[in-house]
Write a protein that holds these residues in place. Sequence first.
Motif, PDB file in Angstrom:
ATOM      1  N   PRO A 147     -71.974  -4.085   0.487  1.00 17.11           N
ATOM      2  CA  PRO A 147     -72.208  -4.735   1.776  1.00 17.11           C
ATOM      3  C   PRO A 147     -72.973  -6.041   1.626  1.00 17.11           C
ATOM      4  O   PRO A 147     -73.850  -6.181   0.781  1.00 17.11           O
ATOM      5  CB  PRO A 147     -73.039  -3.698   2.536  1.00 17.11           C
ATOM      6  CG  PRO A 147     -72.710  -2.402   1.885  1.00 17.11           C
ATOM      7  CD  PRO A 147     -72.493  -2.711   0.448  1.00 17.11           C
ATOM      8  N   PHE A 148     -72.634  -7.003   2.496  1.00 16.51           N
ATOM      9  CA  PHE A 148     -73.313  -8.300   2.492  1.00 16.51           C
ATOM     10  C   PHE A 148     -73.470  -8.746   3.940  1.00 16.51           C
ATOM     11  O   PHE A 148     -74.290  -8.205   4.673  1.00 16.51           O
ATOM     12  CB  PHE A 148     -72.527  -9.291   1.633  1.00 16.51           C
ATOM     13  CG  PHE A 148     -73.218 -10.606   1.403  1.00 16.51           C
ATOM     14  CD1 PHE A 148     -74.582 -10.676   1.211  1.00 16.51           C
ATOM     15  CD2 PHE A 148     -72.495 -11.786   1.370  1.00 16.51           C
ATOM     16  CE1 PHE A 148     -75.232 -11.892   0.985  1.00 16.51           C
ATOM     17  CE2 PHE A 148     -73.120 -13.006   1.145  1.00 16.51           C
ATOM     18  CZ  PHE A 148     -74.480 -13.061   0.957  1.00 16.51           C
ATOM     19  N   LEU A 149     -72.646  -9.685   4.424  1.00 16.82           N
ATOM     20  CA  LEU A 149     -72.812 -10.208   5.786  1.00 16.82           C
ATOM     21  C   LEU A 149     -72.493  -9.170   6.855  1.00 16.82           C
ATOM     22  O   LEU A 149     -72.961  -9.292   7.994  1.00 16.82           O
ATOM     23  CB  LEU A 149     -71.929 -11.443   5.980  1.00 16.82           C
ATOM     24  CG  LEU A 149     -72.218 -12.648   5.080  1.00 16.82           C
ATOM     25  CD1 LEU A 149     -71.379 -13.837   5.525  1.00 16.82           C
ATOM     26  CD2 LEU A 149     -73.693 -13.002   5.065  1.00 16.82           C
ATOM     27  N   GLY A 150     -71.700  -8.175   6.511  1.00 15.22           N
ATOM     28  CA  GLY A 150     -71.375  -7.130   7.479  1.00 15.22           C
ATOM     29  C   GLY A 150     -72.555  -6.249   7.818  1.00 15.22           C
ATOM     30  O   GLY A 150     -72.485  -5.463   8.769  1.00 15.22           O
ATOM     31  N   LYS A 151     -73.654  -6.362   7.069  1.00 16.38           N
ATOM     32  CA  LYS A 151     -74.829  -5.521   7.285  1.00 16.38           C
ATOM     33  C   LYS A 151     -76.116  -6.319   7.496  1.00 16.38           C
ATOM     34  O   LYS A 151     -77.060  -5.814   8.102  1.00 16.38           O
ATOM     35  CB  LYS A 151     -75.041  -4.619   6.058  1.00 16.38           C
ATOM     36  CG  LYS A 151     -73.914  -3.647   5.771  1.00 16.38           C
ATOM     37  CD  LYS A 151     -74.081  -2.380   6.559  1.00 16.38           C
ATOM     38  CE  LYS A 151     -73.146  -1.294   6.069  1.00 16.38           C
ATOM     39  NZ  LYS A 151     -73.374  -0.018   6.764  1.00 16.38           N
ATOM     40  N   GLN A 181     -67.296  -6.306   7.052  1.00 15.46           N
ATOM     41  CA  GLN A 181     -67.558  -5.466   5.888  1.00 15.46           C
ATOM     42  C   GLN A 181     -66.267  -5.102   5.152  1.00 15.46           C
ATOM     43  O   GLN A 181     -66.205  -5.138   3.923  1.00 15.46           O
ATOM     44  CB  GLN A 181     -68.278  -4.188   6.331  1.00 15.46           C
ATOM     45  CG  GLN A 181     -68.595  -3.217   5.199  1.00 15.46           C
ATOM     46  CD  GLN A 181     -69.158  -1.904   5.709  1.00 15.46           C
ATOM     47  OE1 GLN A 181     -69.279  -1.680   6.909  1.00 15.46           O
ATOM     48  NE2 GLN A 181     -69.506  -1.022   4.793  1.00 15.46           N
ATOM     49  N   GLY A 182     -65.229  -4.752   5.908  1.00 13.35           N
ATOM     50  CA  GLY A 182     -63.977  -4.329   5.290  1.00 13.35           C
ATOM     51  C   GLY A 182     -63.297  -5.416   4.480  1.00 13.35           C
ATOM     52  O   GLY A 182     -62.583  -5.123   3.512  1.00 13.35           O
ATOM     53  N   TRP A 183     -63.514  -6.679   4.858  1.00  8.99           N
ATOM     54  CA  TRP A 183     -62.912  -7.809   4.143  1.00  8.99           C
ATOM     55  C   TRP A 183     -63.738  -8.197   2.920  1.00  8.99           C
ATOM     56  O   TRP A 183     -63.194  -8.552   1.874  1.00  8.99           O
ATOM     57  CB  TRP A 183     -62.758  -8.988   5.094  1.00  8.99           C
ATOM     58  CG  TRP A 183     -62.300 -10.283   4.489  1.00  8.99           C
ATOM     59  CD1 TRP A 183     -62.978 -11.469   4.507  1.00  8.99           C
ATOM     60  CD2 TRP A 183     -61.081 -10.552   3.801  1.00  8.99           C
ATOM     61  NE1 TRP A 183     -62.266 -12.459   3.882  1.00  8.99           N
ATOM     62  CE2 TRP A 183     -61.081 -11.920   3.438  1.00  8.99           C
ATOM     63  CE3 TRP A 183     -59.970  -9.776   3.452  1.00  8.99           C
ATOM     64  CZ2 TRP A 183     -60.038 -12.532   2.743  1.00  8.99           C
ATOM     65  CZ3 TRP A 183     -58.925 -10.369   2.761  1.00  8.99           C
ATOM     66  CH2 TRP A 183     -58.960 -11.735   2.420  1.00  8.99           C
ATOM     67  N   GLY A 202     -80.775  -4.534   0.913  1.00  9.12           N
ATOM     68  CA  GLY A 202     -80.508  -5.226   2.161  1.00  9.12           C
ATOM     69  C   GLY A 202     -81.398  -6.448   2.332  1.00  9.12           C
ATOM     70  O   GLY A 202     -82.059  -6.905   1.396  1.00  9.12           O
ATOM     71  N   ARG A 203     -81.432  -6.947   3.556  1.00  9.63           N
ATOM     72  CA  ARG A 203     -82.182  -8.171   3.861  1.00  9.63           C
ATOM     73  C   ARG A 203     -83.375  -7.811   4.738  1.00  9.63           C
ATOM     74  O   ARG A 203     -83.242  -7.560   5.947  1.00  9.63           O
ATOM     75  CB  ARG A 203     -81.268  -9.168   4.572  1.00  9.63           C
ATOM     76  CG  ARG A 203     -81.853 -10.563   4.725  1.00  9.63           C
ATOM     77  CD  ARG A 203     -80.827 -11.516   5.298  1.00  9.63           C
ATOM     78  NE  ARG A 203     -81.343 -12.867   5.400  1.00  9.63           N
ATOM     79  CZ  ARG A 203     -81.348 -13.763   4.422  1.00  9.63           C
ATOM     80  NH1 ARG A 203     -80.842 -13.427   3.253  1.00  9.63           N
ATOM     81  NH2 ARG A 203     -81.830 -14.968   4.611  1.00  9.63           N
TER      82      ARG A 203
END
Length: 412
Positions: free
Chosen positions: A245-249, A236-238, A161-162
Amino acid sequence: MVTNRVDSGEAARWVRDEAFARDQPFGPQTLPYGVVDPGDGPRVAVRLGDHALSLRSLAGELGPLADLVSGTSLDPLLAATRAEWSALRARLTELVTGASRPPGAELLPLADVRALLPFTVGDYVDFYSSRYHAENVGRIMRPDSEPLLPNWTHLPIGYHGRSSTVVVSGTEVVRPHGQRRGTPMPKFGPSGRLDIEAEVGFVCGGPLARRVPTSAAAEHVFGVVLVNDWSARDIQGWEYQPLGPFLGKSFATSVSAWVTPLDALAVARVPVPDIGHPRLPYLVEDSPWGLDLRLRVEWNGSVVSNPQFADMSYSFAQQLAHMTVNGAVVRPGDLFASGTVSGPLPEQRGCFLELSWGGRDEITLADGSTRTFLEDGDSVVVTATAPGEDGSVVGIAEVAGTVLPAPPTPWD
């Protein structure tokens, strides 16, 4: 690990008696560490009931251990050793249960201080270790496929994560923007399916290490926090196919302001559930590191879930072993989270994606309002307890957050 028996009948009267009740989660059996600022600068403290005991004020009573807790963060303490952590805890227990107030001891009401992020977060890894959560999400997201992918029962699935967006409990969370599925083109704008994930986090410490065996996990994990892995399910789903996970998280992850030492959880250790087949040798535990933690999720004051951490299919020792088996280094201040804690019953689901079954089912709150995902102004509080010595209750400090509306962007 050192444990400290505390007899509430012998409680020192210089500390409020309520802090010593067996059902008080933040009594001497817990002594979680945090950083507070009463207005004249941050200091390391331990929590006692609804007060913070400044450790800088106890420097004369701590000897050489005082250097670990006299600064403005837990970083020096995390860089110490398991032996030093246990020695400090033993000495603090003596002081708070003693017959008289130590000279200069500064006991601050929590209502009069601001709790800060207590340590510098290094690397952040989030796992996916609840079989119930993974199966539920699989059924929701891939209804025509097997709910579990073939690798899930062989390794602790996770992602990096970030760490720069890890925030302390109470920090407001701004609704994120991102791409969402659309026809013929994807849509861009604020997430409409903002969610939470109730998780347990593990704060690393001790010497730098690679390839940490499960038997050495306690040498490199200082303590436990609660984690809310805020998740934008439509973003996240897209984006998550084919990668994770990337921008959704990555927009926000909330953690407790107080770190419960691993030593406080000696009584809470339980075996990890059987995975259905033998584990690879590096994931075998000589002694169990599952934990009997009971979580509670409140949505605008309504209790909507009570997940049980004992249901998790991988322990933190197995997660740490997997995280470092390729030669990656674990360092003081690294943080890794369990993944959403969910159980077999509907009332034990640890995220709103599961509770609403992908938005199909409305959740009715105590005030009569209904929800599927988070609306602006909503607040979520996750708390947890564990069994302690002699029937006492050990607390894992709450993680709380309130959703703010998405701000305008240059593309609006």
